[in-house]
Design a protein around this motif. Structure first.
Motif, PDB file in Angstrom:
ATOM      1  N   MET A  15      -5.129  62.302 -10.497  1.00 45.10           N
ATOM      2  CA  MET A  15      -4.646  63.628 -10.134  1.00 45.10           C
ATOM      3  C   MET A  15      -3.553  64.098 -11.095  1.00 45.10           C
ATOM      4  SD  MET A  15      -4.794  63.090  -5.984  1.00 45.10           S
ATOM      5  CE  MET A  15      -3.686  64.420  -5.626  1.00 45.10           C
ATOM      6  N   GLY A  16      -2.717  63.176 -11.544  1.00 40.73           N
ATOM      7  CA  GLY A  16      -1.694  63.517 -12.530  1.00 40.73           C
ATOM      8  C   GLY A  16      -2.306  63.973 -13.841  1.00 40.73           C
ATOM      9  N   LEU A  17      -3.382  63.307 -14.265  1.00 41.54           N
ATOM     10  CA  LEU A  17      -4.087  63.724 -15.483  1.00 41.54           C
ATOM     11  C   LEU A  17      -4.651  65.128 -15.312  1.00 41.54           C
ATOM     12  CD1 LEU A  17      -5.975  60.403 -16.305  1.00 41.54           C
ATOM     13  CD2 LEU A  17      -4.210  61.480 -17.731  1.00 41.54           C
ATOM     14  N   MET A  18      -5.254  65.369 -14.163  1.00 40.83           N
ATOM     15  CA  MET A  18      -5.826  66.686 -13.896  1.00 40.83           C
ATOM     16  C   MET A  18      -4.744  67.767 -13.889  1.00 40.83           C
ATOM     17  SD  MET A  18      -8.590  65.562 -10.990  1.00 40.83           S
ATOM     18  CE  MET A  18      -8.591  67.173 -10.278  1.00 40.83           C
ATOM     19  N   ASN A  19      -3.585  67.455 -13.319  1.00 38.90           N
ATOM     20  CA  ASN A  19      -2.477  68.416 -13.293  1.00 38.90           C
ATOM     21  C   ASN A  19      -1.972  68.753 -14.687  1.00 38.90           C
ATOM     22  OD1 ASN A  19      -2.512  68.664 -10.497  1.00 38.90           O
ATOM     23  ND2 ASN A  19      -0.993  67.054 -10.194  1.00 38.90           N
ATOM     24  N   LYS A  20      -2.238  67.863 -15.643  1.00 40.11           N
ATOM     25  CA  LYS A  20      -1.841  68.107 -17.032  1.00 40.11           C
ATOM     26  C   LYS A  20      -2.982  68.715 -17.842  1.00 40.11           C
ATOM     27  CE  LYS A  20       1.698  64.537 -17.181  1.00 40.11           C
ATOM     28  NZ  LYS A  20       2.152  63.283 -17.804  1.00 40.11           N
ATOM     29  N   GLY A  21      -4.056  69.123 -17.163  1.00 44.17           N
ATOM     30  CA  GLY A  21      -5.138  69.835 -17.822  1.00 44.17           C
ATOM     31  C   GLY A  21      -6.307  69.002 -18.296  1.00 44.17           C
ATOM     32  N   VAL A  22      -6.345  67.719 -17.953  1.00 43.88           N
ATOM     33  CA  VAL A  22      -7.448  66.852 -18.378  1.00 43.88           C
ATOM     34  C   VAL A  22      -8.717  67.224 -17.609  1.00 43.88           C
ATOM     35  CG1 VAL A  22      -8.306  64.457 -18.363  1.00 43.88           C
ATOM     36  CG2 VAL A  22      -5.956  64.962 -19.094  1.00 43.88           C
ATOM     37  N   GLN A  23      -9.811  67.361 -18.341  1.00 41.94           N
ATOM     38  CA  GLN A  23     -11.104  67.627 -17.708  1.00 41.94           C
ATOM     39  C   GLN A  23     -11.623  66.336 -17.092  1.00 41.94           C
ATOM     40  OE1 GLN A  23     -14.066  69.478 -20.218  1.00 41.94           O
ATOM     41  NE2 GLN A  23     -15.714  69.031 -18.779  1.00 41.94           N
ATOM     42  N   VAL A  24     -11.948  66.399 -15.797  1.00 42.63           N
ATOM     43  CA  VAL A  24     -12.488  65.257 -15.069  1.00 42.63           C
ATOM     44  C   VAL A  24     -13.787  65.695 -14.415  1.00 42.63           C
ATOM     45  CG1 VAL A  24     -12.122  63.583 -13.211  1.00 42.63           C
ATOM     46  CG2 VAL A  24     -10.184  64.315 -14.631  1.00 42.63           C
ATOM     47  N   ASP A  25     -14.840  64.913 -14.633  1.00 46.14           N
ATOM     48  CA  ASP A  25     -16.149  65.197 -14.049  1.00 46.14           C
ATOM     49  C   ASP A  25     -16.729  63.925 -13.464  1.00 46.14           C
ATOM     50  OD1 ASP A  25     -16.600  67.990 -14.989  1.00 46.14           O
ATOM     51  OD2 ASP A  25     -16.558  67.065 -16.973  1.00 46.14           O
ATOM     52  N   VAL A  26     -17.633  64.104 -12.504  1.00 44.54           N
ATOM     53  CA  VAL A  26     -18.489  63.005 -12.075  1.00 44.54           C
ATOM     54  C   VAL A  26     -19.791  63.133 -12.854  1.00 44.54           C
ATOM     55  CG1 VAL A  26     -17.485  62.705  -9.779  1.00 44.54           C
ATOM     56  CG2 VAL A  26     -19.395  64.287 -10.082  1.00 44.54           C
ATOM     57  N   CYS A  27     -20.470  62.028 -13.022  1.00 38.23           N
ATOM     58  CA  CYS A  27     -21.757  62.041 -13.726  1.00 38.23           C
ATOM     59  C   CYS A  27     -22.726  62.980 -13.010  1.00 38.23           C
ATOM     60  CB  CYS A  27     -22.356  60.632 -13.766  1.00 38.23           C
ATOM     61  SG  CYS A  27     -21.552  59.559 -14.950  1.00 38.23           S
ATOM     62  N   GLY A  28     -23.611  63.567 -13.789  1.00 42.06           N
ATOM     63  CA  GLY A  28     -24.572  64.500 -13.242  1.00 42.06           C
ATOM     64  C   GLY A  28     -25.473  63.916 -12.173  1.00 42.06           C
ATOM     65  N   ILE A  29     -25.652  62.614 -12.185  1.00 42.67           N
ATOM     66  CA  ILE A  29     -26.525  61.998 -11.183  1.00 42.67           C
ATOM     67  C   ILE A  29     -25.746  61.408 -10.005  1.00 42.67           C
ATOM     68  CG2 ILE A  29     -28.362  61.542 -12.850  1.00 42.67           C
ATOM     69  CD1 ILE A  29     -27.446  58.602 -12.877  1.00 42.67           C
ATOM     70  N   TYR A  30     -24.426  61.533 -10.019  1.00 41.75           N
ATOM     71  CA  TYR A  30     -23.609  60.949  -8.944  1.00 41.75           C
ATOM     72  C   TYR A  30     -23.890  61.622  -7.596  1.00 41.75           C
ATOM     73  CZ  TYR A  30     -19.587  59.591  -6.140  1.00 41.75           C
ATOM     74  OH  TYR A  30     -18.785  59.131  -5.120  1.00 41.75           O
ATOM     75  N   LEU A  31     -23.693  62.924  -7.500  1.00 43.43           N
ATOM     76  CA  LEU A  31     -23.850  63.610  -6.216  1.00 43.43           C
ATOM     77  C   LEU A  31     -25.280  63.610  -5.690  1.00 43.43           C
ATOM     78  CD1 LEU A  31     -21.455  66.655  -6.735  1.00 43.43           C
ATOM     79  CD2 LEU A  31     -21.042  64.611  -5.352  1.00 43.43           C
ATOM     80  N   PRO A  32     -26.284  63.909  -6.519  1.00 39.30           N
ATOM     81  CA  PRO A  32     -27.643  63.978  -5.984  1.00 39.30           C
ATOM     82  C   PRO A  32     -28.172  62.648  -5.438  1.00 39.30           C
ATOM     83  CG  PRO A  32     -27.568  64.894  -8.205  1.00 39.30           C
ATOM     84  CD  PRO A  32     -26.234  64.303  -7.918  1.00 39.30           C
ATOM     85  N   ASN A  33     -27.529  61.559  -5.791  1.00 38.29           N
ATOM     86  CA  ASN A  33     -28.001  60.251  -5.350  1.00 38.29           C
ATOM     87  C   ASN A  33     -27.125  59.631  -4.264  1.00 38.29           C
ATOM     88  OD1 ASN A  33     -30.434  59.578  -7.049  1.00 38.29           O
ATOM     89  ND2 ASN A  33     -28.977  60.362  -8.563  1.00 38.29           N
ATOM     90  N   ARG A  34     -26.285  60.467  -3.663  1.00 40.54           N
ATOM     91  CA  ARG A  34     -25.433  60.046  -2.552  1.00 40.54           C
ATOM     92  C   ARG A  34     -25.445  61.154  -1.507  1.00 40.54           C
ATOM     93  NH1 ARG A  34     -23.933  57.695  -7.005  1.00 40.54           N
ATOM     94  NH2 ARG A  34     -22.939  55.671  -7.032  1.00 40.54           N
ATOM     95  N   ASP A  35     -24.854  60.903  -0.406  1.00 43.42           N
ATOM     96  CA  ASP A  35     -24.796  61.919   0.646  1.00 43.42           C
ATOM     97  C   ASP A  35     -23.557  62.798   0.500  1.00 43.42           C
ATOM     98  OD1 ASP A  35     -27.169  61.141   1.890  1.00 43.42           O
ATOM     99  OD2 ASP A  35     -26.160  59.602   3.071  1.00 43.42           O
ATOM    100  N   TYR A  36     -23.255  63.229  -0.715  1.00 42.31           N
ATOM    101  CA  TYR A  36     -22.109  64.093  -0.989  1.00 42.31           C
ATOM    102  C   TYR A  36     -22.594  65.354  -1.688  1.00 42.31           C
ATOM    103  CZ  TYR A  36     -19.502  59.709  -0.369  1.00 42.31           C
ATOM    104  OH  TYR A  36     -18.990  58.539   0.115  1.00 42.31           O
ATOM    105  N   THR A  37     -21.757  66.384  -1.609  1.00 43.00           N
ATOM    106  CA  THR A  37     -22.010  67.621  -2.349  1.00 43.00           C
ATOM    107  C   THR A  37     -20.745  67.954  -3.128  1.00 43.00           C
ATOM    108  OG1 THR A  37     -21.198  69.091  -0.602  1.00 43.00           O
ATOM    109  CG2 THR A  37     -23.551  68.456  -0.519  1.00 43.00           C
ATOM    110  N   GLU A  38     -20.780  69.031  -3.897  1.00 43.93           N
ATOM    111  CA  GLU A  38     -19.603  69.428  -4.671  1.00 43.93           C
ATOM    112  C   GLU A  38     -18.416  69.746  -3.772  1.00 43.93           C
ATOM    113  OE1 GLU A  38     -20.527  72.442  -7.541  1.00 43.93           O
ATOM    114  OE2 GLU A  38     -21.812  71.082  -8.693  1.00 43.93           O
ATOM    115  N   THR A  39     -18.669  70.113  -2.527  1.00 47.14           N
ATOM    116  CA  THR A  39     -17.563  70.408  -1.605  1.00 47.14           C
ATOM    117  C   THR A  39     -16.799  69.141  -1.218  1.00 47.14           C
ATOM    118  OG1 THR A  39     -18.993  70.259   0.345  1.00 47.14           O
ATOM    119  CG2 THR A  39     -18.720  72.450  -0.659  1.00 47.14           C
ATOM    120  N   ASP A  40     -17.392  67.974  -1.453  1.00 43.78           N
ATOM    121  CA  ASP A  40     -16.717  66.705  -1.159  1.00 43.78           C
ATOM    122  C   ASP A  40     -15.773  66.273  -2.279  1.00 43.78           C
ATOM    123  OD1 ASP A  40     -17.965  65.986   1.412  1.00 43.78           O
ATOM    124  OD2 ASP A  40     -19.810  65.884   0.223  1.00 43.78           O
TER     125      ASP A  40
END
Length: 141
Positions: free
Chosen positions: A89-114
């Motif tokens: 979270m500290g990295l993100m607050n300093k402007g670091v781009q953080v992403d999950v892999c493109g296949i992370y959400l579709p292969n779990r019971d999560y959505t972008e709202t999670d």
């Protein structure tokens, strides 16, 4: 003599690589480990790099993607009494781009709202473009 010439050519090649690599080339941190201590070390090194004016980007894949979830928790570590998630979270607050892999959400019971605010889903073509840039350094955990 031939061995000496080969050695010198090799040495010059490595020297050329060192010159081509800039200390401010982007650092691409790819984290897949679910081990909290490994996650912590990745975040500590990413933070230290950013503090030294090195551009940092983070990609969370596999079980490490759980760090991106709003409701996830991670343990704190001495001596800083901080957790990998707090450092992320500290990295993100300093402007670091953080992403999950493109296949992370579709292969779990999560959505972008999670996902925590500010964390995106990586598009493989865009990540490939980033990776092919000259000078990008890779740090994988």
């Amino acid at each position: 003599m031939k061995t000496l010439i080969t050695f010198l050519i090799t040495l010059l090649g490595f020297a050329g690589l060192a010159e081509a690599q800039s200390e401010n080339d982007p650092l691409f941190v790819v984290l897949t480990s679910d081990d909290a201590e490994t996650q912590m070390m990745a975040m500590v090194l990413a933070t230290q790099s950013l503090n030294k004016d090195v551009p940092v980007r983070v990609l969370l894949c596999s079980d490490a993607g759980d760090l991106a979830l709003k409701d996830s928790e991670s343990p704190s570590f001495a001596p800083v009494d901080r957790s990998p998630k707090q450092l992320l979270m500290g990295l993100m607050n300093k402007g670091v781009q953080v992403d999950v892999c493109g296949i992370y959400l579709p292969n779990r019971d999560y959505t972008e709202t999670d996902l925590m605010d500010g964390i995106g889903t990586a598009a493989p073509p865009e990540v490939a473009e980033f990776m092919k840039q000259e000078g990008v350094r890779y740090f994988t955990f």
